[in-house]
Design a protein around this motif. Structure first.
Motif, PDB file in Angstrom:
ATOM      1  N   ALA A  55       0.828  -1.208   0.000  1.00 18.97           N
ATOM      2  CA  ALA A  55       0.000   0.000   0.000  1.00 18.97           C
ATOM      3  C   ALA A  55       0.860   1.254   0.000  1.00 18.97           C
ATOM      4  N   LYS A  56       1.886   1.256   0.838  1.00 20.30           N
ATOM      5  CA  LYS A  56       2.770   2.418   0.914  1.00 20.30           C
ATOM      6  C   LYS A  56       3.547   2.593  -0.388  1.00 20.30           C
ATOM      7  N   SER A  57       4.036   1.499  -0.961  1.00 17.02           N
ATOM      8  CA  SER A  57       4.787   1.571  -2.212  1.00 17.02           C
ATOM      9  C   SER A  57       3.908   2.100  -3.343  1.00 17.02           C
ATOM     10  N   LEU A  58       2.653   1.685  -3.360  1.00 21.60           N
ATOM     11  CA  LEU A  58       1.716   2.161  -4.378  1.00 21.60           C
ATOM     12  C   LEU A  58       1.496   3.660  -4.270  1.00 21.60           C
ATOM     13  N   ILE A  59       1.296   4.147  -3.052  1.00 21.45           N
ATOM     14  CA  ILE A  59       1.010   5.573  -2.887  1.00 21.45           C
ATOM     15  C   ILE A  59       2.258   6.407  -3.119  1.00 21.45           C
ATOM     16  N   GLU A  60       3.433   5.866  -2.816  1.00 15.33           N
ATOM     17  CA  GLU A  60       4.680   6.573  -3.125  1.00 15.33           C
ATOM     18  C   GLU A  60       4.833   6.734  -4.638  1.00 15.33           C
ATOM     19  N   GLU A  61       4.552   5.665  -5.369  1.00 13.05           N
ATOM     20  CA  GLU A  61       4.637   5.719  -6.823  1.00 13.05           C
ATOM     21  C   GLU A  61       3.604   6.698  -7.378  1.00 13.05           C
ATOM     22  N   TYR A  62       2.388   6.654  -6.845  1.00 11.63           N
ATOM     23  CA  TYR A  62       1.326   7.531  -7.321  1.00 11.63           C
ATOM     24  C   TYR A  62       1.661   8.996  -7.015  1.00 11.63           C
ATOM     25  N   CYS A 108      -8.417   7.656  -9.125  1.00 11.21           N
ATOM     26  CA  CYS A 108      -7.471   8.317  -8.237  1.00 11.21           C
ATOM     27  C   CYS A 108      -7.181   7.427  -7.036  1.00 11.21           C
ATOM     28  N   LEU A 109      -5.921   7.126  -6.830  1.00 11.51           N
ATOM     29  CA  LEU A 109      -5.538   6.273  -5.710  1.00 11.51           C
ATOM     30  C   LEU A 109      -5.735   6.997  -4.379  1.00 11.51           C
ATOM     31  N   TYR A 110      -5.581   8.314  -4.375  1.00  6.83           N
ATOM     32  CA  TYR A 110      -5.836   9.065  -3.142  1.00  6.83           C
ATOM     33  C   TYR A 110      -7.274   8.850  -2.684  1.00  6.83           C
ATOM     34  N   LEU A 127       1.643  10.807   3.357  1.00 11.13           N
ATOM     35  CA  LEU A 127       2.085  10.929   1.968  1.00 11.13           C
ATOM     36  C   LEU A 127       0.999  11.570   1.111  1.00 11.13           C
ATOM     37  N   ILE A 128      -0.245  11.147   1.337  1.00 11.01           N
ATOM     38  CA  ILE A 128      -1.372  11.710   0.587  1.00 11.01           C
ATOM     39  C   ILE A 128      -1.572  13.175   0.949  1.00 11.01           C
ATOM     40  N   ALA A 129      -1.605  13.461   2.253  1.00 13.37           N
ATOM     41  CA  ALA A 129      -1.822  14.833   2.711  1.00 13.37           C
ATOM     42  C   ALA A 129      -0.736  15.772   2.182  1.00 13.37           C
ATOM     43  N   ASN A 130       0.512  15.331   2.245  1.00 15.96           N
ATOM     44  CA  ASN A 130       1.614  16.188   1.798  1.00 15.96           C
ATOM     45  C   ASN A 130       1.560  16.463   0.303  1.00 15.96           C
ATOM     46  N   SER A 131       1.119  15.473  -0.459  1.00 13.42           N
ATOM     47  CA  SER A 131       0.991  15.675  -1.902  1.00 13.42           C
ATOM     48  C   SER A 131      -0.085  16.714  -2.206  1.00 13.42           C
ATOM     49  N   ILE A 132      -1.216  16.612  -1.524  1.00 13.28           N
ATOM     50  CA  ILE A 132      -2.299  17.569  -1.728  1.00 13.28           C
ATOM     51  C   ILE A 132      -1.883  18.960  -1.263  1.00 13.28           C
ATOM     52  N   LEU A 133      -1.151  19.032  -0.170  1.00 12.07           N
ATOM     53  CA  LEU A 133      -0.669  20.320   0.329  1.00 12.07           C
ATOM     54  C   LEU A 133       0.292  20.982  -0.656  1.00 12.07           C
ATOM     55  N   GLU A 134       1.042  20.170  -1.391  1.00 11.11           N
ATOM     56  CA  GLU A 134       1.956  20.725  -2.385  1.00 11.11           C
ATOM     57  C   GLU A 134       1.185  21.390  -3.523  1.00 11.11           C
TER      58      GLU A 134
END
Length: 202
Positions: A55-62, A108-110, A127-134
């Motif tokens: 799960a973590k590897s998938l979201i890192e890639e996404y 969307c995986l998020y 990881l999800i929150a930080n991506s959206i914050l960016e």
């Protein structure tokens, strides 16, 4: 000579993502992944110690892919840095153009993950929150550079308007899939572009 395990790992990631889009994370068992990929359980656990590791590897890639889209929008409009209003409008247009070419409704995986938050550890959620914050920060910067509050006849909550960009993506993805209308996201982004243009109109 050691075998290159990257093709197997990539296959697991690709097929797992497709299964999660279809069945959700909880509904995507390791056995389903093995059936879909045709690999052994030993090969799966060689690359991913647990399902949560997957799960973590998938979201890192996404998240990396997501960041590349953001960087693409910035790069495409970089020549307009001295024309911030045009850059803001064209930044949105980059994504309208990209979403207009879709032949299938996007996923969307998020969204898939945030519908099942109890399945994931805090690091994965961050990881999800930080991506959206960016995305939020980038859009806030573009809005401020365009001096939207100086040019608009109404007071604008800039962080909230910045969030509208991501909110349209996430919401439109759901509606697009429900109605099987691939271009729906592009149409919703067009409304946002038009709204910003109206705010900036003299």
């Amino acid at each position: 000579m050691a075998r290159d395990g990257k093709p197997t790992r990539d296959k697991i990631l690709t097929e797992s993502r497709a299964l999660i889009y279809e069945n959700g994370f909880a509904g995507t068992s390791v056995d389903k992944i093995l059936e879909k990929t045709g690999i052994t359980k030993g090969a799966f656990f060689y690359h991913f110690k647990t399902k949560n590791h997957l799960a973590k590897s998938l979201i890192e890639e996404y998240a990396r892919e997501d960041k590349s889209h953001l960087e693409h929008g910035l790069e495409e409009t970089k020549s307009m840095e001295d024309r911030p209003v045009e850059r803001l409008i064209d930044f949105v247009q980059v994504f309208i153009d990209g979403m207009s070419t879709l032949e299938e409704p996007p996923s969307c995986l998020y969204a898939s993950y945030t519908n099942e938050t109890s399945q994931f550890d805090q690091e994965t959620k961050d990881l999800i929150a930080n991506s959206i914050l960016e995305w939020r920060k980038t859009f806030i910067d573009l809005l401020k550079q365009a001096k939207i509050n100086e040019k608009s006849k109404i007071e604008i909550d800039i962080p909230s308007l910045a969030d509208q960009f991501v909110v349209i993506f996430e919401g439109a993805f759901i509606v697009s899939k429900a109605l099987n209308e691939p271009d729906l996201t592009a149409k919703q982004l067009t409304h946002l572009r038009n709204y910003i243009q109206l705010l900036l109109k003299k």
